[in-house]
Design a protein around this motif. Structure first.
Motif, mmCIF file in Angstrom:
data_model
loop_
_atom_site.group_PDB
_atom_site.id
_atom_site.type_symbol
_atom_site.label_atom_id
_atom_site.label_comp_id
_atom_site.label_asym_id
_atom_site.label_seq_id
_atom_site.Cartn_x
_atom_site.Cartn_y
_atom_site.Cartn_z
ATOM 1 N N SER A 205 46.294 41.183 60.655
ATOM 2 C CA SER A 205 45.513 41.574 59.485
ATOM 3 C C SER A 205 46.252 42.574 58.617
ATOM 4 N N ASP A 206 47.050 43.444 59.213
ATOM 5 C CA ASP A 206 47.756 44.453 58.422
ATOM 6 C C ASP A 206 48.837 43.826 57.543
ATOM 7 N N VAL A 207 49.135 42.545 57.759
ATOM 8 C CA VAL A 207 50.079 41.815 56.906
ATOM 9 C C VAL A 207 49.330 40.835 56.005
ATOM 10 N N HIS A 208 48.544 39.951 56.612
ATOM 11 C CA HIS A 208 47.975 38.841 55.851
ATOM 12 C C HIS A 208 46.749 39.235 55.043
ATOM 13 N N ILE A 209 46.278 40.453 55.199
ATOM 14 C CA ILE A 209 45.166 40.900 54.358
ATOM 15 C C ILE A 209 45.574 40.943 52.890
ATOM 16 N N ALA A 210 46.887 40.979 52.625
ATOM 17 C CA ALA A 210 47.365 40.928 51.242
ATOM 18 C C ALA A 210 46.867 39.680 50.526
ATOM 19 N N SER A 211 46.722 38.582 51.253
ATOM 20 C CA SER A 211 46.270 37.333 50.646
ATOM 21 C C SER A 211 44.820 37.424 50.182
ATOM 22 N N ILE A 212 44.064 38.379 50.685
ATOM 23 C CA ILE A 212 42.686 38.591 50.270
ATOM 24 C C ILE A 212 42.595 39.725 49.252
ATOM 25 N N LEU A 213 43.446 40.719 49.377
ATOM 26 C CA LEU A 213 43.404 41.847 48.451
ATOM 27 C C LEU A 213 43.994 41.513 47.086
ATOM 28 N N ILE A 214 45.066 40.704 47.047
ATOM 29 C CA ILE A 214 45.709 40.384 45.771
ATOM 30 C C ILE A 214 44.753 39.690 44.800
ATOM 31 N N PRO A 215 44.021 38.640 45.216
ATOM 32 C CA PRO A 215 43.060 38.055 44.271
ATOM 33 C C PRO A 215 41.963 39.026 43.858
ATOM 34 N N ALA A 216 41.585 39.949 44.749
ATOM 35 C CA ALA A 216 40.605 40.969 44.362
ATOM 36 C C ALA A 216 41.176 41.855 43.266
ATOM 37 N N VAL A 217 42.440 42.237 43.401
ATOM 38 C CA VAL A 217 43.100 43.053 42.373
ATOM 39 C C VAL A 217 43.141 42.304 41.045
ATOM 40 N N LEU A 218 43.560 41.042 41.076
ATOM 41 C CA LEU A 218 43.667 40.259 39.845
ATOM 42 C C LEU A 218 42.298 40.035 39.206
ATOM 43 N N PHE A 219 41.299 39.757 40.022
ATOM 44 C CA PHE A 219 39.968 39.525 39.477
ATOM 45 C C PHE A 219 39.407 40.786 38.819
ATOM 46 N N LEU A 220 39.562 41.926 39.472
ATOM 47 C CA LEU A 220 39.041 43.162 38.895
ATOM 48 C C LEU A 220 39.815 43.557 37.642
ATOM 49 N N SER A 221 41.120 43.270 37.613
ATOM 50 C CA SER A 221 41.882 43.565 36.394
ATOM 51 C C SER A 221 41.410 42.676 35.251
#
Length: 366
Positions: A205-221
């Motif tokens: 999770s400490d690696v692949h959680i990026a795949s869930i956080l990145i779309p959250a970042v893009l969506f909020l931006s």
């Protein structure tokens, strides 16, 4: 993989007419379900069809992850669903079908070469299986639970961030971006520097959680800073092609662009999917694909034992096993997943209503 309430579209500068807004929401619901359907079909193709060159299964999981991140961002940071509602709904959605699959598989395979064993079943039920597997402890029939573990750990992370930034939600974006970059750097170091394979690094999770956080970042931006983006329709399919290309080849020792450029490209395509070409939106809104999307979680749960049974067999055995997985998924969806979720959500609402009514009743008696 999980399913969420379908969100409303990002706020445009000029709000559309009510009738047009409702139509837009309906189209959006369809193509998000279609995206989910495409995700599980890729997983099934990767497992049962042995597609050369493309790692279809891993690409399908990535599509699931970016969808989860985009939807959780909407739910937690735009709609601001209280955590006392968010987590019980996630539990009702995930756990009944998961526990039934683990229990049935453990009992049915107990005296076979695919036996799961109590410690592996417990690791899966407690959603820590991905770290046990990363250390080399595998039970093939439930190996797929690693991705569900990553998703659930992302729920906890995003919920904590939502709680910490409740009064200043703008800070959530910077925090999510920082965590995304750290997780990606962690994956690059683990693979490119330490030489770890896919299962040692990207199951964590400490690696692949990026795949869930990145779309959250893009969506909020997109929601909070629309002026940053000038997206054209052609960019959406182009991003999908780039993302898929990053999942080609043997990923046991993945190149650095798989979990970086590939993830960003796929996340970008999803977040701006409504601005994509009409043909793409219509394709993802196809009724059959949407129906598969609704069954995706049960299909995800049940395909793995059948895949492990048939992976070394001929095409006929693999197709028969795929049919068996589909039958079990239908039973799971209609007999476990949907009724259990409805029952748990209903009784939780009643419990909350009773809790709210108790102080009023006590005050009236006093």
């Amino acid at each position: 993989m999980t399913s969420f309430p379908h969100p409303s579209p990002p706020s445009p500068v000029n709000w559309p007419e009510p009738a047009r807004a409702e139509a837009h929401r309906r189209a959006r619901l369809d193509y998000l379900d279609g995206w989910r359907g495409a995700s599980i079909l890729l997983v099934l193709a990767g497992h049962f069809l042995h597609i050369p060159v493309l790692e279809a299964g891993k690409l399908g999981v990535e599509l699931f992850f970016v969808l989860s991140g985009r939807l959780m961002a909407e739910i937690l940071f735009i709609e601001r669903m209280p955590l006392r509602h968010f987590y019980p709904r996630r539990i009702a959605r995930i756990y009944p079908a998961l526990l039934v699959m683990i229990a049935v598989s453990t009992l049915a395979l107990a005296h076979t070469s695919m036996a799961i064993g109590p410690k592996y079943a417990a690791a899966a039920a407690l959603l820590v299986y991905n770290y046990a597997a990363a250390l080399g402890y595998h039970a093939g029939a439930i190996d797929h639970i690693w991705s569900l573990c990553v998703e659930e750990h992302a729920y906890l992370t995003l919920g904590l961030i939502a709680a910490l930034t409740a009064r200043r939600p703008a800070r959530a974006w910077a925090l999510l971006l920082a965590l995304s970059l750290l997780a990606m750097a962690n994956g690059v170091i683990s693979t490119a520097v330490l030489g770890q394979n896919w299962y040692q690094s990207y199951w964590r999770s400490d690696v692949h959680i990026a795949s869930i956080l990145i779309p959250a970042v893009l969506f909020l931006s997109r929601q909070w800073h629309p002026q940053w983006w000038a997206v054209r329709a052609w960019m959406i399919p182009a991003a999908l092609v780039v993302g898929a290309a990053c999942f080609a080849g043997d990923l046991n020792h993945p190149p650095v662009w798989t979990g970086t450029l590939g993830t960003i490209a796929i996340a970008f395509a999803l977040v701006w999917l409504d601005r994509g070409p009409v043909w793409l939106v219509r394709a993802l809104s196809w009724r059959g694909l949407c129906a598969v999307g609704l069954l995706s979680y049960s299909l995800y749960l049940w395909q793995q034992p059948f895949y492990i049974h048939a992976r070394d067999g001929d095409l006929a055995l693999r197709m028969a096993s795929l049919a068996g997985a589909a039958v079990m998924a239908l039973i799971s969806y209609y007999a476990v997943e949907r009724p259990a979720r409805s029952w748990l959500n209903l009784h939780y609402k009643r419990w909350l209503a009773q809790r709210r009514a108790m102080p009023q009743a006590m005050g009236a008696e006093g």
